[in-house]
Design an enzyme around this catalytic site. Structure first.
Site, PDB file in Angstrom:
ATOM      1  N   LYS A  12      31.856 -24.434  36.921  1.00  0.00           N
ATOM      2  CA  LYS A  12      32.608 -23.213  36.636  1.00  0.00           C
ATOM      3  C   LYS A  12      31.981 -22.047  37.404  1.00  0.00           C
ATOM      4  CE  LYS A  12      35.040 -24.141  32.374  1.00  0.00           C
ATOM      5  NZ  LYS A  12      34.623 -25.445  31.828  1.00  0.00           N
ATOM      6  N   LYS A  30      41.003 -30.991  24.087  1.00  0.00           N
ATOM      7  CA  LYS A  30      39.840 -30.504  23.340  1.00  0.00           C
ATOM      8  C   LYS A  30      39.722 -31.252  22.013  1.00  0.00           C
ATOM      9  CE  LYS A  30      39.539 -27.636  26.721  1.00  0.00           C
ATOM     10  NZ  LYS A  30      38.627 -27.925  27.842  1.00  0.00           N
TER      11      LYS A  30
HETATM   12 MG    MG Z   1      34.630 -28.101  29.236  1.00  0.00          MG
END
Ligand code: MG
Length: 369
Positions: free
Chosen positions: A266, A166
């Protein structure tokens, strides 16, 4: 086969340690998860879970799932859970949008379908390409380059060979993070750099051009698909679409406009396995490589993603994710999709192949019958 009762459970899932996303803009300590038990007149129970990873990551929240269930669950009573397209049309007619609120119910119906015919979901959704399962991508919290490398090493020690690092925030630091991690990347290892929408268009162009020589993939660099399209015209780095992929229309545009080469599907965000499977097929037709995972949750949620991920050919699969690996509560100890040398095999039991331990989730917060 008819749905006779739907029970809704709420459970908190604490993370083992605080987690930072999007250049440190977003902090997470605990997840609010909703579990659905859908019972049918043959005595079977199907399980599904909705957990949108807090309430700041996506336009979704746990209480929203339970509020939507007040409308969706009564509409599904008496329906055949095996008729998944029809189940989804009923939910879309009852409550347009709110895809994340429908995913847990959709997965629970898939579980019943699988149990009714004695087949695991991976086989029902097209067949298992990999018995070992998809690679598990670690989720590396935003931090200093050395801290992020140490975190990657701790996952390597557990067999992981795919990572989602991230980044986002200070552009100079982001270039340093990416260059440091790429310099220390092992042969055969994959690292996707996930910005979680933190950059402006100009920041994205600046960073991505400075690391373009490394051939890296950058996930959701900016807020919208328009932003990603604008950035893609001004940089050579590869773009992965994540947060802003919700519908087939989104993915069709991403492919047709040549915005990027990778997509992160997702299950919760796109409305469940029925709709995620359609996106899988569209991505394959468009020649995109894929990450397939849940937005969050226990091993119940992770296992649904493991089944769909197992159906993707190896050359198109980058990885999945095990959210439960980051939690201090396990709702089904020892069962469901687990880390095995950096891969997550989907169960070979009928249906989803995992159910929560009822002693760990308490009493339902709502029952529809
Ligand atoms: Mg992502």
């Amino acid at each position: 086969m008819k749905i006779t009762r739907i029970s809704v459970y709420r459970t908190d899932l604490p993370l083992t340690k605080p987690y930072w996303l999007s250049g440190g803009r977003l902090r997470f300590d605990e997840l609010d998860s909703t579990l659905f038990a859908v019972e049918a007149d043959d005595g079977q129970t199907g399980w599904g879970e909705g957990c949108p990873w807090g309430h700041t990551y996506l336009p979704a929240h746990g209480a929203g799932i339970r509020a939507a269930a007040e409308l969706l669950a009564p509409a599904l009573l008496g329906q055949d859970p095996r008729e998944l397209d029809k189940i989804n049309r009923i939910m879309d007619l009852t409550l347009p949008g709110h895809l994340y609120a429908k995913a847990g119910l959709d997965v629970a119906c898939w579980d019943l379908f699988g149990q009714s015919c004695g087949l695991p979901l991976a086989e029902l959704m097209g067949g298992r390409e990999s018995l070992a399962g998809a690679p598990i991508a670690s989720s590396i919290s935003t931090g200093a380059p050395e801290e992020m490398l140490a975190e990657i090493q701790s996952y390597r020690d557990r067999g992981y060979f795919a990572h989602s690092a991230k980044v986002g925030g200070d552009t100079g630091l982001d270039v340093a993070r990416i260059r440091h991690l790429e310099a220390e990347r092992n042969p055969g290892e994959t690292i996707v750099y996930d910005v979680n929408r933190a950059w402006s268009r100009q920041e994205a162009v600046t960073v991505m051009n400075q690391v373009a020589d490394l051939g890296v993939t950058v996930e959701q660099p900016c807020e919208t698909i328009d932003d990603c399209a604008a950035v893609s015209r001004r940089t050579g780095a590869s773009i992965c679409l994540d947060e802003r992929l919700e519908t087939q229309g989104d993915l069709t545009r991403f492919i047709a406009d040549g915005i990027g080469e990778v997509v992160n599907i997702k299950i919760n965000r796109v409305g469940g396995l029925t709709k995620a499977r359609r996106l899988r097929d569209l991505a394959e037709a468009g020649g995109l490589r894929m990450l397939i995972m849940e937005s969050g949750g226990s091993v119940i949620a992770d296992t649904g993603a493991a089944h769909l991920a197992a159906t993707v050919p190896d050359h198109l699969m980058i990885g999945s994710w095990l959210c439960h690996d980051m939690l201090s509560r396990d709702l089904a100890p020892g069962r469901g999709a687990r880390n095995d040398a950096g891969r997550m095999a989907a169960p070979t039991l009928p249906g989803l192949g995992v159910a929560p331990d009822l002693t760990l989730i308490g009493a339902p917060v709502a029952v529809y019958e």
